[in-house]
Design a protein around this motif. Structure first.
Motif, short mmCIF file in Angstrom:
data_model
loop_
_atom_site.label_atom_id
_atom_site.label_comp_id
_atom_site.label_asym_id
_atom_site.label_seq_id
_atom_site.Cartn_x
_atom_site.Cartn_y
_atom_site.Cartn_z
N ALA A 97 52.68 -45.62 63.13
CA ALA A 97 53.73 -46.44 63.74
C ALA A 97 54.96 -45.58 64.00
O ALA A 97 55.25 -44.66 63.23
N PRO A 98 55.69 -45.80 65.06
CA PRO A 98 55.51 -46.90 66.04
C PRO A 98 54.66 -46.54 67.24
O PRO A 98 54.51 -47.36 68.15
N TRP A 99 54.06 -45.33 67.28
CA TRP A 99 53.41 -44.88 68.51
C TRP A 99 51.94 -45.24 68.59
O TRP A 99 51.48 -45.70 69.63
N HIS A 100 51.19 -44.99 67.53
CA HIS A 100 49.75 -45.27 67.50
C HIS A 100 49.03 -44.65 68.71
O HIS A 100 48.25 -45.30 69.40
N LEU A 101 49.29 -43.37 68.97
CA LEU A 101 48.67 -42.70 70.10
C LEU A 101 47.22 -42.33 69.79
O LEU A 101 46.85 -42.10 68.64
N THR A 102 46.41 -42.29 70.82
CA THR A 102 45.01 -41.88 70.67
C THR A 102 44.93 -40.35 70.61
O THR A 102 45.87 -39.66 71.03
N PRO A 103 43.80 -39.80 70.14
CA PRO A 103 43.67 -38.33 70.13
C PRO A 103 43.84 -37.70 71.51
O PRO A 103 44.42 -36.61 71.62
N THR A 104 43.34 -38.35 72.55
CA THR A 104 43.52 -37.81 73.90
C THR A 104 44.99 -37.77 74.28
O THR A 104 45.47 -36.78 74.86
N GLN A 105 45.72 -38.81 73.98
CA GLN A 105 47.15 -38.84 74.29
C GLN A 105 47.92 -37.80 73.48
O GLN A 105 48.82 -37.15 74.00
N ILE A 106 47.55 -37.64 72.24
CA ILE A 106 48.20 -36.62 71.41
C ILE A 106 47.94 -35.23 71.97
O ILE A 106 48.82 -34.37 72.01
N GLY A 107 46.70 -35.01 72.45
CA GLY A 107 46.36 -33.71 73.01
C GLY A 107 47.19 -33.33 74.22
O GLY A 107 47.38 -32.15 74.51
N LEU A 108 47.73 -34.32 74.93
CA LEU A 108 48.54 -34.03 76.11
C LEU A 108 49.82 -33.30 75.77
O LEU A 108 50.40 -32.62 76.63
N PHE A 109 50.27 -33.40 74.53
CA PHE A 109 51.46 -32.66 74.14
C PHE A 109 51.21 -31.15 74.15
O PHE A 109 52.16 -30.36 74.15
N GLY A 110 49.94 -30.76 74.18
CA GLY A 110 49.63 -29.35 74.33
C GLY A 110 50.16 -28.77 75.63
O GLY A 110 50.48 -27.58 75.69
N PHE A 111 50.30 -29.61 76.66
CA PHE A 111 50.85 -29.12 77.93
C PHE A 111 52.32 -28.77 77.79
O PHE A 111 52.81 -27.86 78.46
N ALA A 112 53.03 -29.49 76.93
CA ALA A 112 54.43 -29.13 76.68
C ALA A 112 54.51 -27.76 76.01
O ALA A 112 55.35 -26.92 76.37
N GLY A 113 53.64 -27.52 75.04
CA GLY A 113 53.61 -26.21 74.41
C GLY A 113 53.21 -25.12 75.37
O GLY A 113 53.75 -24.00 75.33
N LEU A 114 52.28 -25.44 76.27
CA LEU A 114 51.86 -24.46 77.27
C LEU A 114 53.03 -24.07 78.17
O LEU A 114 53.21 -22.89 78.50
N ALA A 115 53.83 -25.05 78.57
CA ALA A 115 54.99 -24.77 79.41
C ALA A 115 55.95 -23.82 78.70
O ALA A 115 56.48 -22.88 79.30
N GLY A 116 56.18 -24.06 77.42
CA GLY A 116 57.07 -23.18 76.67
C GLY A 116 56.53 -21.77 76.54
O GLY A 116 57.27 -20.79 76.69
N ALA A 117 55.23 -21.66 76.28
CA ALA A 117 54.62 -20.33 76.12
C ALA A 117 54.68 -19.54 77.42
O ALA A 117 54.98 -18.34 77.43
#
Length: 437
Positions: free
Chosen positions: A239-259
């Motif tokens: 809580a409060p997000w309850h994101l699915t594993p696929t949705q959580i994995g999308l944050f990898g794109f934010a890390g990719l942008a930084g790298a």
């Protein structure tokens, strides 16, 4: 060497690094499915990740020094092919023991990353070495972050075994491309020197103060990195997000942008600013945790924190490797291998300790832990910057006494917008690079 690295060759080596690293991290998003299929109880699922890490650590010590005594191009191709064997075993496994053996083999030969980085450094002229290392090592971060998203997508599409079929296929294809597209190394091979290279890794840690400084920075750097990426699924799935594993994995794109944004760190290192870049980036890493620590309140702040964190980690990582390969060009593979042992240990510490911190104090506690690791890295950087220790074989008293004025002049010119050529008289080649720690 007669041939250097053009854009296509740099990109090929970056892809090699991405696929090799993905072999280690691809298990994370498919743990539940793979464990259920292989009959592993929930308490033992961590072994699917640990097997690859154990193999990787063994490879750092036993295989990476081969890069200093054999043709690295052929070695890269061979290790990619053997990695494909390991991932193929995983894909075909019907029981957990066989899958663990396959994961261990894949992790063992995934140290091809270090061979590729050393090969890129050896193939590069001094003025381009930092840029080329930056491009090649960007593949490491892409592999770490992209493995989560791509593996999750493939598993949803065709099952978890499809992930390892894809990795085996990619590794074999890359092995062929490496032999076809990269130039062989023109150097005398010293097969009898393997034991000396392995022993040299131990001597680096015990006797080279400059190396220890960079290695300790890497240890705390990747402990901070591991704290975020091993623990971020916990607050996002709650809580409060309850994101699915696929949705959580999308944050990898934010890390990719930084790298990817940190690709310029290699060019800064080429201009003599590797150490200042590392210091400022460690400070940015601390700041990133103030943003990432708000994961329970704002996904936008979390995304901004991830971008800043991965930018900082990649910038420090490239700067460290530039300094080390410049200081030890004759044994760059063993040097990078020893350095990456600290990377692996730090990553493991971050992964283990973030779970403890989250259980005790929630995500704010984990964020404080990650910031603490970053601060420890900054302290190590400051301590070694004040007391640089050049290599004894390169130390000339006149050069050492002239170094402060040369550095001061470079800083003054940089502040006024002028480019200062390397001080060839005051600080000769390798000594000048050592003094930049």
């Amino acid at each position: 060497m007669p041939e250097g690295l053009d854009g296509r060759r740099r990109s090929l080596l970056a892809v090699v690094c991405a696929v090799a690293v993905a072999n280690i991290y691809a298990a994370q998003p498919v743990l539940a499915d793979a464990g259920a299929d292989l009959g592993l109880p929930a308490a033992d699922l961590g072994w699917l990740v640990a097997a690859g890490q154990v193999g990787y650590l063994l490879g750092l010590v036993a295989l990476v020094p081969l890069g200093d005594v054999l043709d690295r191009r052929r070695l890269i191709a061979a290790q990619l092919a053997l990695t494909a064997v390991g991932t193929g075993v995983v894909a075909a496994s019907s029981t957990a023991p066989f899958a663990l053996i396959g994961l261990g083999v894949a992790g063992l030969f995934s140290v091809v990353v270090q061979i590729a980085v050393a090969y890129a450094a050896a193939l590069s002229p001094a003025r381009e070495r930092g840029r080329n290392i930056g491009v090649v090592t960007s593949g490491v971060v892409i592999g770490i972050l992209g493995a989560r998203t791509v593996a999750g997508f493939l598993a949803d599409l065709a099952g978890w075994r499809a992930v390892y079929v894809a990795l085996a296929t990619a590794s074999l294809l890359l092995a062929v491309l490496v032999l076809a597209a990269l130039p062989p190394e023109r150097r005398e091979q010293d097969r009898a020197g393997y034991r000396r290279r392995v022993a040299a890794m131990g001597r680096l840690v015990a006797g080279d103060r400059a190396f220890r400084g960079r290695a300790l920075i890497a240890f705390f750097l990747f402990a901070s990195f591991g704290t975020l990426w091993s623990g971020i699924a916990l607050p996002l799935g709650a809580a409060p997000w309850h994101l699915t594993p696929t949705q959580i994995g999308l944050f990898g794109f934010a890390g990719l942008a930084g790298a990817l944004a940190a690709a310029g760190a290699g060019r800064w290192a080429d201009r003599g600013y590797a150490s200042p870049v590392a210091g400022w980036s460690l400070l940015a890493l601390i700041v990133s945790w103030a943003l990432s620590g708000q994961a329970g309140r704002s996904l936008w702040l979390l995304g901004a924190g991830i971008i800043l964190l991965d930018f900082a980690v990649q910038a420090v990582h490239v700067s460290n490797q530039h300094l080390l390969t410049s200081s030890h060009p004759e044994r760059s593979s063993a040097t990078i291998g020893a350095y990456m042992v600290f990377y692996s240990l730090g990553s493991a510490l971050g992964a283990i300790s973030t779970a403890w911190a989250y259980a005790a104090e929630g995500w704010p506690g984990a964020a404080l832990l990650g910031a603490g690791y970053a601060a420890a890295g900054l302290v190590v950087w400051a301590a070694h910057r004040r007391h640089p220790v050049p290599s004894p074989t390169n130390a000339a008293p006149s050069a050492i006494s002239a170094a402060p004025s040369a550095i001061s002049a470079a800083v003054t010119d940089a502040a006024q917008g002028r480019r200062t050529p390397p001080p060839t008289d005051a600080v000769p080649g390798r000594l000048g690079r050592n003094l930049r720690l």
